[in-house]
Design an enzyme around this catalytic site. Structure first.
Site, PDB file in Angstrom:
ATOM      1  N   ARG A 143       0.819  -1.219   0.000  1.00 32.11           N
ATOM      2  CA  ARG A 143       0.000   0.000   0.000  1.00 32.11           C
ATOM      3  C   ARG A 143       0.853   1.270   0.000  1.00 32.11           C
ATOM      4  O   ARG A 143       0.475   2.292   0.555  1.00 32.11           O
ATOM      5  CB  ARG A 143      -0.978   0.000   1.190  1.00 32.11           C
ATOM      6  N   SER A 175     -11.912  -2.113   2.335  1.00 26.68           N
ATOM      7  CA  SER A 175     -11.203  -2.558   3.537  1.00 26.68           C
ATOM      8  C   SER A 175     -10.631  -1.350   4.258  1.00 26.68           C
ATOM      9  O   SER A 175      -9.817  -0.620   3.689  1.00 26.68           O
ATOM     10  CB  SER A 175     -10.079  -3.526   3.168  1.00 26.68           C
ATOM     11  N   GLU A 185      -6.124   2.042   6.187  1.00 32.35           N
ATOM     12  CA  GLU A 185      -5.735   2.075   4.776  1.00 32.35           C
ATOM     13  C   GLU A 185      -6.413   3.256   4.099  1.00 32.35           C
ATOM     14  O   GLU A 185      -5.912   3.819   3.133  1.00 32.35           O
ATOM     15  CB  GLU A 185      -6.158   0.753   4.114  1.00 32.35           C
TER      16      GLU A 185
END
Length: 288
Positions: free
Chosen positions: A162, A212, A282
């Site tokens: 990420r 998510s 995230e």
């Protein structure tokens, strides 16, 4: 170029919540983008970029700066042999469909991810065992000050989980070359259908969310940790931990950004106390 003042950013987030931005500029082409960035550099104005808002929401207090978004001219797609050239505003699903139509394999994992290509590069997005770093050939970027356009090879993109160099440099992806492999059409169709079915059966697609919410902790799965802490269905205000997939926070009844932040902090505190694991978002939370 389109300019909007004092505009609600809820409509630009898949969460469908959040406050206002001082200004939103939708850019028509690379030259306009460079001009805007040069002007912002000279004035020192606070600014940021958004894609399709699938991984971002704004605080209820809003953002006292300029939000920049790439317009429809950055949606172009072209196939050159085993390479797809795509504008950074292109939907990931559109690229996956084009790859399938041309019997190109390797991008199936992105079917169903709701974001734009630029945001996916910025975050090195991934799902079901695949991620952007595995398929990118090179990225066309504009420098943070607007003075330079250049291509960056995948080896120089500093991809990690990420993460990409764009988060460090402030460079803006405007085009991406995706290198794929030729495959069997029937196999690609079957894989895409399987992933589509898995998403619809396991993810709460019926509610607004940002996917998510937490990064995967090393050695764990965020959703399982949250579930093991008894937080399935935990609700604050109009948002809650999804009962279908505990890794998702969903907007079930006119939730606010403040609701999301409070639920996020409650989840982090509970998981830390019960499991000894730190959860990190995230999703990007913008503003005060």
């Amino acid at each position: 170029m389109k300019v909007f003042e004092n505009i609600s950013m809820a409509q630009y987030s898949t969460f469908k919540l959040g406050g206002k931005a001082k200004r939103l500029i939708i850019v028509g082409n690379v030259s306009e983008l460079q001009g805007i960035l040069k002007n912002i550099k000279s004035t020192g104005e606070k600014h940021m970029f958004i894609g399709r808002g699938s991984n971002t929401f704004f605080s209820d207090k809003g953002y006292d700066g300029t939000v920049i978004k790439l317009g429809d001219s950055f949606n172009k797609l072209e196939v050159r042999g085993d390479i797809i050239v795509a504008g950074a505003a292109t939907k990931l699903g559109d690229i996956a469909e084009l790859a399938m139509a041309n019997d190109l394999t390797g991008f199936e994992f992105a079917e169903g991810i709701p974001g734009s290509l630029g945001g996916a590069v910025f975050m090195n997005a991934g799902a079901y065992g695949g991620e952007m770093s595995e398929v990118i050939h090179r990225v066309g970027v504009v420098s943070a000050d607007g003075k330079e356009f250049k291509y960056i090879s995948v080896d120089d993109m500093e991809f990690d989980y990420r993460m990409s160099r764009l988060q460090r440099t402030g460079e803006i992806a405007v085009s991406v070359e995706i290198r794929l492999a030729h495959g069997m059409h029937s196999d690609i169709v079957a894989t895409m259908a399987d992933l589509r079915n898995r998403r619809s059966s396991k993810q709460p697609l019926e509610y607004p969310s940002c996917g998510s919410f937490f990064k995967r902790p090393k050695g764990y799965f965020a959703g399982k940790l949250i579930d093991d802490c008894g937080l399935r269905g935990k609700r604050i205000g109009g948002v809650m931990v999804s009962e279908k997939h505990c890794g998702f926070i969903v907007n079930v009844d006119g939730g606010t950004a403040t609701d999301v932040v409070e639920l996020k902090e409650y989840i982090q505190k509970t998981v830390k106390e019960k499991m000894g694991v730190d959860l990190h978002p995230e999703v990007r939370i913008i503003g005060e």
